[in-house]
Design a protein around this motif. Structure first.
Motif, PDB file in Angstrom:
ATOM      1  N   ALA A  80       9.383  10.701  13.583  1.00  0.00           N
ATOM      2  CA  ALA A  80      10.303   9.740  14.195  1.00  0.00           C
ATOM      3  C   ALA A  80      11.743  10.027  13.764  1.00  0.00           C
ATOM      4  O   ALA A  80      12.674   9.951  14.573  1.00  0.00           O
ATOM      5  N   LEU A  81      11.918  10.388  12.507  1.00  0.00           N
ATOM      6  CA  LEU A  81      13.244  10.723  12.000  1.00  0.00           C
ATOM      7  C   LEU A  81      13.778  11.989  12.664  1.00  0.00           C
ATOM      8  O   LEU A  81      14.964  12.063  13.020  1.00  0.00           O
ATOM      9  N   ASP A  82      12.912  12.967  12.859  1.00  0.00           N
ATOM     10  CA  ASP A  82      13.308  14.189  13.576  1.00  0.00           C
ATOM     11  C   ASP A  82      13.783  13.856  14.984  1.00  0.00           C
ATOM     12  O   ASP A  82      14.826  14.348  15.438  1.00  0.00           O
ATOM     13  N   PRO A 101       0.846  -1.205   0.000  1.00  0.00           N
ATOM     14  CA  PRO A 101       0.000   0.000   0.000  1.00  0.00           C
ATOM     15  C   PRO A 101       0.873   1.244   0.000  1.00  0.00           C
ATOM     16  O   PRO A 101       1.940   1.257   0.607  1.00  0.00           O
ATOM     17  N   PRO A 102       0.431   2.288  -0.684  1.00  0.00           N
ATOM     18  CA  PRO A 102       1.220   3.526  -0.674  1.00  0.00           C
ATOM     19  C   PRO A 102       1.193   4.159   0.710  1.00  0.00           C
ATOM     20  O   PRO A 102       0.260   3.940   1.486  1.00  0.00           O
ATOM     21  N   LEU A 103       2.217   4.918   1.005  1.00  0.00           N
ATOM     22  CA  LEU A 103       2.247   5.630   2.279  1.00  0.00           C
ATOM     23  C   LEU A 103       1.236   6.764   2.245  1.00  0.00           C
ATOM     24  O   LEU A 103       1.170   7.529   1.290  1.00  0.00           O
ATOM     25  N   THR A 104       0.460   6.850   3.282  1.00  0.00           N
ATOM     26  CA  THR A 104      -0.514   7.935   3.395  1.00  0.00           C
ATOM     27  C   THR A 104       0.199   9.177   3.935  1.00  0.00           C
ATOM     28  O   THR A 104       1.309   9.083   4.490  1.00  0.00           O
ATOM     29  N   PRO A 105      -0.433  10.335   3.826  1.00  0.00           N
ATOM     30  CA  PRO A 105       0.163  11.531   4.436  1.00  0.00           C
ATOM     31  C   PRO A 105       0.398  11.357   5.939  1.00  0.00           C
ATOM     32  O   PRO A 105       1.391  11.850   6.474  1.00  0.00           O
ATOM     33  N   VAL A 106      -0.486  10.649   6.605  1.00  0.00           N
ATOM     34  CA  VAL A 106      -0.311  10.405   8.047  1.00  0.00           C
ATOM     35  C   VAL A 106       0.916   9.524   8.280  1.00  0.00           C
ATOM     36  O   VAL A 106       1.722   9.785   9.189  1.00  0.00           O
ATOM     37  N   ASP A 107       1.086   8.478   7.444  1.00  0.00           N
ATOM     38  CA  ASP A 107       2.271   7.623   7.557  1.00  0.00           C
ATOM     39  C   ASP A 107       3.542   8.445   7.368  1.00  0.00           C
ATOM     40  O   ASP A 107       4.500   8.317   8.140  1.00  0.00           O
ATOM     41  N   ARG A 108       3.543   9.274   6.350  1.00  0.00           N
ATOM     42  CA  ARG A 108       4.717  10.105   6.057  1.00  0.00           C
ATOM     43  C   ARG A 108       5.031  11.044   7.226  1.00  0.00           C
ATOM     44  O   ARG A 108       6.185  11.227   7.591  1.00  0.00           O
ATOM     45  N   ARG A 109       4.003  11.639   7.822  1.00  0.00           N
ATOM     46  CA  ARG A 109       4.207  12.544   8.953  1.00  0.00           C
ATOM     47  C   ARG A 109       4.783  11.790  10.148  1.00  0.00           C
ATOM     48  O   ARG A 109       5.690  12.282  10.822  1.00  0.00           O
ATOM     49  N   ARG A 110       4.266  10.598  10.425  1.00  0.00           N
ATOM     50  CA  ARG A 110       4.775   9.790  11.547  1.00  0.00           C
ATOM     51  C   ARG A 110       6.238   9.418  11.327  1.00  0.00           C
ATOM     52  O   ARG A 110       7.049   9.481  12.264  1.00  0.00           O
ATOM     53  N   ILE A 111       6.558   9.015  10.113  1.00  0.00           N
ATOM     54  CA  ILE A 111       7.941   8.652   9.801  1.00  0.00           C
ATOM     55  C   ILE A 111       8.843   9.876   9.919  1.00  0.00           C
ATOM     56  O   ILE A 111       9.937   9.814  10.493  1.00  0.00           O
ATOM     57  N   SER A 112       8.389  11.007   9.403  1.00  0.00           N
ATOM     58  CA  SER A 112       9.167  12.241   9.486  1.00  0.00           C
ATOM     59  C   SER A 112       9.387  12.658  10.938  1.00  0.00           C
ATOM     60  O   SER A 112      10.494  13.050  11.321  1.00  0.00           O
TER      61      SER A 112
END
Length: 105
Positions: A19-21, A6-17
């Motif tokens: 966590a990376l921060d 499944p493609p990453l959703t905007p929410v997934d991208r925000r969570r990953i970002s």
């Protein structure tokens, strides 16, 4: 080609970002731990060093993941598609994956 990822959703991208921060800041603080007098300049340079380290490590993980996907039978089109890259782009980045992919099928 079947799309099984499944493609990453905007929410997934925000969570990953986010966590990376957090990870970047944790690494930066570790780099500054020996210098309790570190000012903003030193901290900002440590954040830069941490971000570079994470980028380098992530790139190595991306290469390993692409090889793993090919060994599992994924072709260039599938590998490229899950990361937003064309089949040709994937072939240029990882020459030789077709041999791994064919060997798995």
């Amino acid at each position: 080609m079947t799309d099984t990822t499944p493609p990453l959703t905007p929410v997934d991208r925000r969570r990953i970002s986010d966590a990376l921060d957090e990870l970047t800041v944790q690494i930066a603080w570790q780099l500054c731990a020996d210098n309790p007098q570190a000012g903003e300049r030193e901290v900002r340079l440590a954040v830069l060093a941490a971000a570079h380290l994470l980028c380098t490590e992530a790139d190595a993980h991306l290469d390993q993941a692409a090889h793993g996907a090919a060994r599992a039978g994924a072709d260039y089109a599938e590998i490229g598609a899950v990361i937003g890259m064309s089949r040709q782009g994937a072939r240029r980045r990882w020459p030789g994956l077709a041999d791994l992919s064919r060997g798995a099928r």
